[in-house]
Design a protein around this motif. Structure first.
Motif, PDB file in Angstrom:
ATOM      1  N   GLN A 101      23.334  34.903  -7.209  1.00 16.94           N
ATOM      2  CA  GLN A 101      23.138  33.457  -7.159  1.00 16.94           C
ATOM      3  C   GLN A 101      21.851  33.009  -7.835  1.00 16.94           C
ATOM      4  O   GLN A 101      21.734  31.855  -8.248  1.00 16.94           O
ATOM      5  N   THR A 102      20.882  33.914  -7.935  1.00 22.06           N
ATOM      6  CA  THR A 102      19.603  33.575  -8.556  1.00 22.06           C
ATOM      7  C   THR A 102      19.107  34.766  -9.362  1.00 22.06           C
ATOM      8  O   THR A 102      19.611  35.884  -9.235  1.00 22.06           O
ATOM      9  N   ILE A 103      18.084  34.498 -10.193  1.00 27.93           N
ATOM     10  CA  ILE A 103      17.438  35.532 -11.003  1.00 27.93           C
ATOM     11  C   ILE A 103      15.950  35.514 -10.662  1.00 27.93           C
ATOM     12  O   ILE A 103      15.315  34.458 -10.673  1.00 27.93           O
ATOM     13  N   ALA A 104      15.398  36.679 -10.347  1.00 24.98           N
ATOM     14  CA  ALA A 104      13.954  36.803 -10.139  1.00 24.98           C
ATOM     15  C   ALA A 104      13.376  37.533 -11.338  1.00 24.98           C
ATOM     16  O   ALA A 104      13.708  38.689 -11.587  1.00 24.98           O
ATOM     17  N   VAL A 105      12.525  36.866 -12.090  1.00 25.20           N
ATOM     18  CA  VAL A 105      12.009  37.445 -13.328  1.00 25.20           C
ATOM     19  C   VAL A 105      10.616  38.024 -13.096  1.00 25.20           C
ATOM     20  O   VAL A 105       9.795  37.458 -12.376  1.00 25.20           O
ATOM     21  N   ALA A 148      12.188  38.324  -2.060  1.00 24.16           N
ATOM     22  CA  ALA A 148      11.234  37.248  -1.750  1.00 24.16           C
ATOM     23  C   ALA A 148      11.925  36.058  -1.104  1.00 24.16           C
ATOM     24  O   ALA A 148      11.338  35.356  -0.281  1.00 24.16           O
ATOM     25  N   GLY A 149      13.190  35.828  -1.459  1.00 23.11           N
ATOM     26  CA  GLY A 149      13.938  34.726  -0.870  1.00 23.11           C
ATOM     27  C   GLY A 149      14.688  35.108   0.387  1.00 23.11           C
ATOM     28  O   GLY A 149      15.355  34.265   0.995  1.00 23.11           O
ATOM     29  N   GLY A 150      14.609  36.380   0.776  1.00 20.96           N
ATOM     30  CA  GLY A 150      15.210  36.826   2.021  1.00 20.96           C
ATOM     31  C   GLY A 150      16.394  37.759   1.857  1.00 20.96           C
ATOM     32  O   GLY A 150      16.530  38.720   2.603  1.00 20.96           O
ATOM     33  N   ASP A 151      17.291  37.499   0.873  1.00 15.10           N
ATOM     34  CA  ASP A 151      18.510  38.303   0.720  1.00 15.10           C
ATOM     35  C   ASP A 151      18.504  38.989  -0.635  1.00 15.10           C
ATOM     36  O   ASP A 151      18.745  38.366  -1.670  1.00 15.10           O
ATOM     37  N   ALA A 152      18.250  40.297  -0.637  1.00 17.41           N
ATOM     38  CA  ALA A 152      18.168  41.038  -1.890  1.00 17.41           C
ATOM     39  C   ALA A 152      19.495  41.082  -2.631  1.00 17.41           C
ATOM     40  O   ALA A 152      19.527  41.217  -3.858  1.00 17.41           O
ATOM     41  N   THR A 153      20.621  40.942  -1.911  1.00 14.38           N
ATOM     42  CA  THR A 153      21.922  41.031  -2.574  1.00 14.38           C
ATOM     43  C   THR A 153      22.288  39.758  -3.322  1.00 14.38           C
ATOM     44  O   THR A 153      23.207  39.772  -4.153  1.00 14.38           O
ATOM     45  N   ALA A 154      21.601  38.644  -3.058  1.00 14.65           N
ATOM     46  CA  ALA A 154      21.907  37.382  -3.737  1.00 14.65           C
ATOM     47  C   ALA A 154      21.125  37.210  -5.026  1.00 14.65           C
ATOM     48  O   ALA A 154      21.410  36.296  -5.809  1.00 14.65           O
ATOM     49  N   CYS A 155      20.153  38.069  -5.252  1.00 18.07           N
ATOM     50  CA  CYS A 155      19.194  37.852  -6.339  1.00 18.07           C
ATOM     51  C   CYS A 155      19.233  39.013  -7.323  1.00 18.07           C
ATOM     52  O   CYS A 155      19.131  40.180  -6.934  1.00 18.07           O
ATOM     53  N   LEU A 156      19.375  38.709  -8.609  1.00 16.14           N
ATOM     54  CA  LEU A 156      19.278  39.714  -9.663  1.00 16.14           C
ATOM     55  C   LEU A 156      17.835  39.834 -10.098  1.00 16.14           C
ATOM     56  O   LEU A 156      17.195  38.840 -10.458  1.00 16.14           O
TER      57      LEU A 156
END
Length: 540
Positions: free
Chosen positions: A436-440, A266-274
């Motif tokens: 770098q971020t967490i998507a819950v 959702a933020g653009g980069d799937a590798t930056a977000c858990l």
């Protein structure tokens, strides 16, 4: 004519369907309960016929509520728990436990009957275990298959197909026996990066017959998630769902992985977000461009969530279920439950609302738990220790009997889950998979208190996507790809998902959470040491 896609999710307690447009907007959703049989010995079983009926009813209801013409449904995507369905030569289910209940033909993901088989497999060692964090789990399918062969040999011999639940659903929908790279790579030891099964592993552990017949019973053909299967929806399945025959059906995902697909880009980069899927259990989904070998964390898995990318999967076997278990232990539970019911709320929701009412800001709720520390490993530690024998630790309970004392215990439990999540994140970062971020996603993480405590406990921003049903959305994305609305999943993910809110860690509580995290690690380590010492004293 506008086109729509349907996402279908089968969880532990229900089947759900949601109708989405091609932008990812949810038009309608419906749910049907499914029964779960549990008994001592770690047994958990379900009925595939009931699951399929619940799926079909949910699809019918969701389409009716959306008010669309079934002819406008372009594609379907499925996700489900990583449970094992055992199917006979005529397509009938076979009993996986008590022969008096032949309808129970699914060994549920949480079933731990195969603990001994998993231990034996791990003791032998094999190169394929490098791709499950070094240790096979009793939640995975090869230990369960070995249990069946040893304890139900006639059922094992009669079975024509052993199917992960997601693959069972796509087979019921289309008749196609292709397996998803997600299911067989994550739970069956398929080596997707090499496009093969390792026959030596199956022969070593005592399942050589599966290799001898070319793996026909567990998946001779494996395809990426989102691949269009067969000729689409069969006439029988279409009639049961109220849809048109030939509607595109995609190779599916495990439920947690669908939540990851629905959120991490959702933020653009799937590798930056858990992706953190927070439901009955919890799963952490970390996407990398190159393989990262993390001890105690499942994977690295190739093309198991995003085709062409690698995945590390962690989490805990009990998350929402751990909180439910925790709050049932307190003397105030009955009173708090009555208060919650009077307000039309589930107990965990009432506890979270009450915690917010007692403090000036969500971050300050941690102070309610000052005397309390919880390591909520009621069903073992999935990551980073891969220890199914671990158990919960609760420290600091007093004689308090008021509902607010239960609120404090609830907050301590949520913090404990947050510290376990932090432990996984830090372990992965040390081995080449930082985020770098967490998507819950998932119902247990929907409350603003939970989201803020997770951000504060981990020290990372927690994002919530716009869709109220990100797991269903992830499955709907598969249907969109199978129907040709998008060329691939990598394009569908950012096009159909957007960030709605973002919780950032409160620096004022960082020192307190660091101290509580250190206490969590100490309690966790001490519990392991005590158990090891006790086992050594009683062993012959």
């Amino acid at each position: 004519m506008d086109q729509y896609v349907i996402g279908i999710d089968v969880g532990t307690g229900s089947a759900r369907a949601g109708v989405f447009d091609r932008t990812g907007a949810l038009l309608a959703s419906a749910r049907r309960p499914i029964a779960l049989h549990r008994e001592d010995g770690g047994i958990a079983e379900q009925c595939s016929a009931q699951v399929w009926q619940a799926v079909c009813d949910s699809v019918r209801d969701s389409v009716a509520q959306a008010g669309i013409d079934p002819a406008q449904v372009a594609g379907l995507g499925f996700d489900a728990t990583c449970s094992l369905a055992v199917i006979g030569p005529s397509g009938q289910g076979l009993p996986v436990g008590d022969p008096a209940h032949p309808e129970r033909d699914i060994i549920v993901w949480m079933d731990h009957r195969a603990v001994d088989q998993a231990a034996r497999i791990n003791a032998q060692g094999h190169a394929v275990l490098d791709y499950v964090g070094g240790r096979i789990s009793p939640e995975m399918q090869t230990p369960k298959l070995l249990w069946l062969r040893e304890h139900r040999p006639q059922v094992y011999a009669e079975a024509a197909h052993f199917l992960d639940l997601t693959d069972f659903l796509t087979w019921k929908a289309t008749g196609a026996l292709e397996r998803s790279a997600c299911t067989v790579t994550c739970k069956w030891t398929y080596l997707a990066h090499e496009g093969r099964w390792d026959g030596s592993y199956f022969r070593q552990i005592g399942l050589g017959d599966l290799a001898d017949d070319g793996f026909a019973r567990i998946g001779a053909r494996v395809v990426d998630p989102g691949t269009a299967l067969g000729r689409g929806l069969s006439p029988e399945a279409a009639a049961a769902m109220g849809l048109r025959p030939g509607t595109a059906v995609a190779a599916g995902l495990i439920d947690a992985h669908a939540g990851g697909v629905g959120t991490v880009a959702a933020g653009g980069d799937a590798t930056a977000c858990l992706g953190y899927v927070f439901g009955t259990s919890s799963c952490t989904m970390t996407t990398t461009r190159d393989p990262a070998f993390v001890p105690g964390v499942w994977g690295p898995y190739f093309s198991a969530m995003v085709p062409g990318m690698w995945l590390n999967e962690g989490g805990q076997s009990a998350a929402g279920a751990a909180i439910d278990q925790l709050v049932q232990l307190h003397p105030a539970t009955a009173r708090a439950t009555a208060l919650a019911e009077a307000q039309g709320k589930a107990l965990p929701h009432w506890l979270a609302d009450r915690a917010l009412a007692l403090v000036a800001s969500p971050s300050q709720a941690v102070r309610l738990a000052d005397p309390l520390h919880v390591v909520p490993e009621f069903l073992g530690n999935r990551a980073p220790f891969a220890d199914p024998h671990a158990r919960a630790v609760i420290m600091g309970l007093g004689m308090e009997t008021e509902p607010d004392a239960l609120v404090a215990l609830y907050v301590a439990g949520i913090c404990g889950l947050g510290y376990g999540l932090r432990q996984i994140i830090e372990t992965q970062a040390r081995h080449g998979a930082p985020v770098q971020t967490i998507a819950v996603s998932g119902g247990a993480g929907a409350h603003p208190l939970t989201r803020q405590l997770l951000a504060d406990a981990t020290g990372l921003p927690v994002e919530v996507t716009q869709s109220p049903e990100p797991v269903l959305l992830g499955s709907a994305m598969l249907g969109a790809v199978a129907a040709g609305l998008f060329p691939d999943l990598g394009r569908a993910m950012p096009a159909m998902s957007r960030i709605a809110t973002r919780c950032t860690p409160d620096p004022a509580t960082r020192a307190l959470h660091d101290a509580r995290h250190a206490a969590f690690l100490t309690l966790q380590r001490t519990a392991r040491e005590i158990r090891r010492s006790t086992e050594e004293r009683v062993s012959p």
